[in-house]
Scaffold this motif. Sequence first.
Motif, PDB file in Angstrom:
ATOM      1  N   GLY A 137      -0.276  -3.823   5.192  1.00 52.57           N
ATOM      2  CA  GLY A 137      -1.361  -2.851   5.210  1.00 52.57           C
ATOM      3  C   GLY A 137      -2.073  -2.777   3.874  1.00 52.57           C
ATOM      4  O   GLY A 137      -1.586  -2.142   2.944  1.00 52.57           O
ATOM      5  N   ILE A 138      -3.211  -3.435   3.767  1.00 52.00           N
ATOM      6  CA  ILE A 138      -3.976  -3.424   2.522  1.00 52.00           C
ATOM      7  C   ILE A 138      -5.352  -2.820   2.774  1.00 52.00           C
ATOM      8  O   ILE A 138      -5.772  -2.633   3.910  1.00 52.00           O
ATOM      9  CB  ILE A 138      -4.138  -4.835   1.926  1.00 52.00           C
ATOM     10  N   GLY A 139      -6.060  -2.527   1.685  1.00 56.40           N
ATOM     11  CA  GLY A 139      -7.453  -2.146   1.827  1.00 56.40           C
ATOM     12  C   GLY A 139      -7.777  -0.779   1.278  1.00 56.40           C
ATOM     13  O   GLY A 139      -6.914  -0.049   0.767  1.00 56.40           O
ATOM     14  N   PHE A 140      -9.043  -0.430   1.410  1.00 53.81           N
ATOM     15  CA  PHE A 140      -9.564   0.834   0.920  1.00 53.81           C
ATOM     16  C   PHE A 140      -9.478   1.894   2.019  1.00 53.81           C
ATOM     17  O   PHE A 140      -8.756   1.731   2.992  1.00 53.81           O
ATOM     18  CB  PHE A 140     -11.004   0.627   0.454  1.00 53.81           C
ATOM     19  N   GLU A 141     -10.223   2.953   1.841  1.00 54.94           N
ATOM     20  CA  GLU A 141     -10.202   4.060   2.790  1.00 54.94           C
ATOM     21  C   GLU A 141     -10.629   3.629   4.192  1.00 54.94           C
ATOM     22  O   GLU A 141     -10.340   4.315   5.170  1.00 54.94           O
ATOM     23  CB  GLU A 141     -11.133   5.175   2.298  1.00 54.94           C
ATOM     24  N   THR A 142     -11.272   2.482   4.310  1.00 57.89           N
ATOM     25  CA  THR A 142     -11.770   2.010   5.603  1.00 57.89           C
ATOM     26  C   THR A 142     -10.645   1.556   6.519  1.00 57.89           C
ATOM     27  O   THR A 142     -10.646   1.855   7.718  1.00 57.89           O
ATOM     28  CB  THR A 142     -12.736   0.834   5.396  1.00 57.89           C
ATOM     29  N   THR A 143      -9.698   0.800   5.992  1.00 63.71           N
ATOM     30  CA  THR A 143      -8.614   0.254   6.827  1.00 63.71           C
ATOM     31  C   THR A 143      -7.387   1.146   6.870  1.00 63.71           C
ATOM     32  O   THR A 143      -6.497   0.926   7.691  1.00 63.71           O
ATOM     33  CB  THR A 143      -8.189  -1.138   6.311  1.00 63.71           C
ATOM     34  N   ALA A 144      -7.341   2.152   6.001  1.00 62.72           N
ATOM     35  CA  ALA A 144      -6.160   3.011   5.956  1.00 62.72           C
ATOM     36  C   ALA A 144      -5.959   3.829   7.242  1.00 62.72           C
ATOM     37  O   ALA A 144      -4.816   3.983   7.698  1.00 62.72           O
ATOM     38  CB  ALA A 144      -6.223   3.928   4.728  1.00 62.72           C
ATOM     39  N   PRO A 145      -7.006   4.400   7.870  1.00 65.01           N
ATOM     40  CA  PRO A 145      -6.757   5.215   9.069  1.00 65.01           C
ATOM     41  C   PRO A 145      -6.076   4.476  10.222  1.00 65.01           C
ATOM     42  O   PRO A 145      -5.123   5.013  10.803  1.00 65.01           O
ATOM     43  CB  PRO A 145      -8.162   5.708   9.452  1.00 65.01           C
ATOM     44  N   PRO A 146      -6.506   3.238  10.598  1.00 62.29           N
ATOM     45  CA  PRO A 146      -5.778   2.575  11.687  1.00 62.29           C
ATOM     46  C   PRO A 146      -4.336   2.247  11.326  1.00 62.29           C
ATOM     47  O   PRO A 146      -3.464   2.269  12.201  1.00 62.29           O
ATOM     48  CB  PRO A 146      -6.595   1.301  11.945  1.00 62.29           C
ATOM     49  N   ASN A 147      -4.077   1.959  10.056  1.00 61.64           N
ATOM     50  CA  ASN A 147      -2.695   1.710   9.649  1.00 61.64           C
ATOM     51  C   ASN A 147      -1.874   2.989   9.723  1.00 61.64           C
ATOM     52  O   ASN A 147      -0.703   2.977  10.133  1.00 61.64           O
ATOM     53  CB  ASN A 147      -2.659   1.124   8.240  1.00 61.64           C
ATOM     54  N   ALA A 148      -2.487   4.102   9.316  1.00 64.22           N
ATOM     55  CA  ALA A 148      -1.805   5.392   9.432  1.00 64.22           C
ATOM     56  C   ALA A 148      -1.517   5.717  10.896  1.00 64.22           C
ATOM     57  O   ALA A 148      -0.416   6.167  11.251  1.00 64.22           O
ATOM     58  CB  ALA A 148      -2.655   6.489   8.789  1.00 64.22           C
ATOM     59  N   MET A 149      -2.493   5.480  11.749  1.00 65.84           N
ATOM     60  CA  MET A 149      -2.313   5.752  13.179  1.00 65.84           C
ATOM     61  C   MET A 149      -1.183   4.909  13.764  1.00 65.84           C
ATOM     62  O   MET A 149      -0.404   5.383  14.618  1.00 65.84           O
ATOM     63  CB  MET A 149      -3.624   5.465  13.931  1.00 65.84           C
ATOM     64  N   THR A 150      -1.037   3.676  13.304  1.00 60.25           N
ATOM     65  CA  THR A 150       0.014   2.804  13.822  1.00 60.25           C
ATOM     66  C   THR A 150       1.394   3.327  13.453  1.00 60.25           C
ATOM     67  O   THR A 150       2.319   3.327  14.276  1.00 60.25           O
ATOM     68  CB  THR A 150      -0.180   1.370  13.305  1.00 60.25           C
ATOM     69  N   VAL A 151       1.547   3.780  12.207  1.00 61.82           N
ATOM     70  CA  VAL A 151       2.827   4.366  11.800  1.00 61.82           C
ATOM     71  C   VAL A 151       3.101   5.640  12.602  1.00 61.82           C
ATOM     72  O   VAL A 151       4.237   5.881  13.047  1.00 61.82           O
ATOM     73  CB  VAL A 151       2.826   4.657  10.289  1.00 61.82           C
ATOM     74  N   TYR A 291       7.262   9.967   6.870  1.00 59.34           N
ATOM     75  CA  TYR A 291       7.200   8.630   7.463  1.00 59.34           C
ATOM     76  C   TYR A 291       7.824   7.566   6.561  1.00 59.34           C
ATOM     77  O   TYR A 291       7.634   6.378   6.792  1.00 59.34           O
ATOM     78  CB  TYR A 291       5.737   8.256   7.735  1.00 59.34           C
ATOM     79  N   ARG A 292       8.579   7.982   5.556  1.00 59.73           N
ATOM     80  CA  ARG A 292       9.099   7.049   4.563  1.00 59.73           C
ATOM     81  C   ARG A 292      10.002   5.976   5.172  1.00 59.73           C
ATOM     82  O   ARG A 292      10.105   4.865   4.646  1.00 59.73           O
ATOM     83  CB  ARG A 292       9.851   7.826   3.463  1.00 59.73           C
ATOM     84  N   GLU A 293      10.646   6.272   6.283  1.00 58.58           N
ATOM     85  CA  GLU A 293      11.541   5.281   6.906  1.00 58.58           C
ATOM     86  C   GLU A 293      10.771   4.049   7.388  1.00 58.58           C
ATOM     87  O   GLU A 293      11.378   3.003   7.662  1.00 58.58           O
ATOM     88  CB  GLU A 293      12.282   5.919   8.089  1.00 58.58           C
ATOM     89  N   TYR A 294       9.444   4.143   7.488  1.00 55.24           N
ATOM     90  CA  TYR A 294       8.625   3.015   7.923  1.00 55.24           C
ATOM     91  C   TYR A 294       8.036   2.236   6.748  1.00 55.24           C
ATOM     92  O   TYR A 294       7.200   1.346   6.959  1.00 55.24           O
ATOM     93  CB  TYR A 294       7.499   3.508   8.842  1.00 55.24           C
ATOM     94  N   ASP A 295       8.480   2.526   5.555  1.00 57.55           N
ATOM     95  CA  ASP A 295       7.997   1.854   4.343  1.00 57.55           C
ATOM     96  C   ASP A 295       8.799   0.564   4.133  1.00 57.55           C
ATOM     97  O   ASP A 295      10.000   0.605   3.875  1.00 57.55           O
ATOM     98  CB  ASP A 295       8.159   2.782   3.135  1.00 57.55           C
ATOM     99  N   ALA A 296       8.124  -0.586   4.249  1.00 55.98           N
ATOM    100  CA  ALA A 296       8.818  -1.877   4.157  1.00 55.98           C
ATOM    101  C   ALA A 296       9.428  -2.106   2.781  1.00 55.98           C
ATOM    102  O   ALA A 296      10.472  -2.772   2.669  1.00 55.98           O
ATOM    103  CB  ALA A 296       7.854  -3.012   4.498  1.00 55.98           C
ATOM    104  N   GLU A 297       8.807  -1.602   1.719  1.00 54.90           N
ATOM    105  CA  GLU A 297       9.384  -1.779   0.377  1.00 54.90           C
ATOM    106  C   GLU A 297      10.777  -1.188   0.308  1.00 54.90           C
ATOM    107  O   GLU A 297      11.697  -1.773  -0.281  1.00 54.90           O
ATOM    108  CB  GLU A 297       8.489  -1.131  -0.681  1.00 54.90           C
ATOM    109  N   HIS A 298      10.952   0.005   0.893  1.00 49.93           N
ATOM    110  CA  HIS A 298      12.260   0.660   0.870  1.00 49.93           C
ATOM    111  C   HIS A 298      13.206   0.035   1.885  1.00 49.93           C
ATOM    112  O   HIS A 298      14.397  -0.159   1.603  1.00 49.93           O
ATOM    113  CB  HIS A 298      12.099   2.160   1.144  1.00 49.93           C
TER     114      HIS A 298
END
Length: 373
Positions: A137-151, A291-298
Amino acid sequence: MKYLDEFSDPDLARRLVEEIRATVTRPWAMMEVCGGQTHSIIRHGIDQLLPDEIEMIHGPGCPVCVTPLEIIDKAMEIASRPDVTFCSFGDMLRVPGSDKDLFRIKSAGGDVRVVYSPLDALKLARENPDRQVVFFGIGFETTAPPNAMTVYQAQKLGIDNFSLLVSHVRVPPAIEAIMQSPTCRVQGFLAAGHVCSVMGTEEYPALAEAFKVPIVVTGFEPLDILEGIRLTVHQLEKGEHRVENAYQRAVPAEGNPAAKAMLADVFEVTDRSWRGIGMIPQSGWRLSERYREYDAEHRFDVADITTQESTVCRSGEVLQGLIKPHDCSAFGTLCTPRNPLGATMVSSEGACAAYYLYRRLDAPAKREVSSVG
């Protein structure tokens, strides 16, 4: 205007250029923030149409380009694991990490897939419960909402084998960082219309006032950009510093309330490194505690990976607007789209890729407004 070709009308473009020429009385340097605007400027030769007094500085508004090297290397580490299906948009696959890219991971047997939506990755996770599915999930404010919705959907549906590798950044803190730099030459900004279509314009008046710079929200077609430049020049010549919305057909002042509410629920603001620029306080998002459990880094324990940037690539200076791509000695020789040293040569919105694609191998020559496009 109802049709895209009307936003490339050469007669209207000529009139806008003539008005800019009639207005400008001294040199001005303005920055288009968005990489999409950069490509439009170079593709249509807009910088060649402008009077000599107007300099366009290319900003750090390419999401692929500013994704930090350590995040790219974390993506490589995760994608290399045998139990992982790593999903990404196609423009990230050739972005170089420290010693390889996602294409090389795929060629070595990694399960790396190009998807067209984060929801495609969520569907893969639902259909393959025995595998860990990660979306980049990369990008500016434009791509963040669909990524948020997916989580949000992953949690709602109880899909626990999905995670998000987050590298989202925010435009207003980047503008602030640019203006605070001792090398800054920017006197006005063309703000990214698609970002403002999500977030609105409420964050920009404080920046315009603090740094005494006009900020004009602008679209991406030739007439959009010329109108944004015209309005910026008018403000500069009058000594004004206001926020103007030249993209009202797409940008309401309040933005998209539903998208902003989703962002506020799923993400929280954090400090974020920008490739070639460094750490910018409060310039990014990470998953909130809920939603931290969905964070791939962790989930994959890759938070401590550190990296070293190439000493040859000068993409950081390009991203800060300090040099043009053809000022780098590696441009077009050691660094090409087939063998990129940095993300600015890879991305479809990267300034170096635009200069290479449209053969801007040296300083632009001025030309008459006979056509746009």
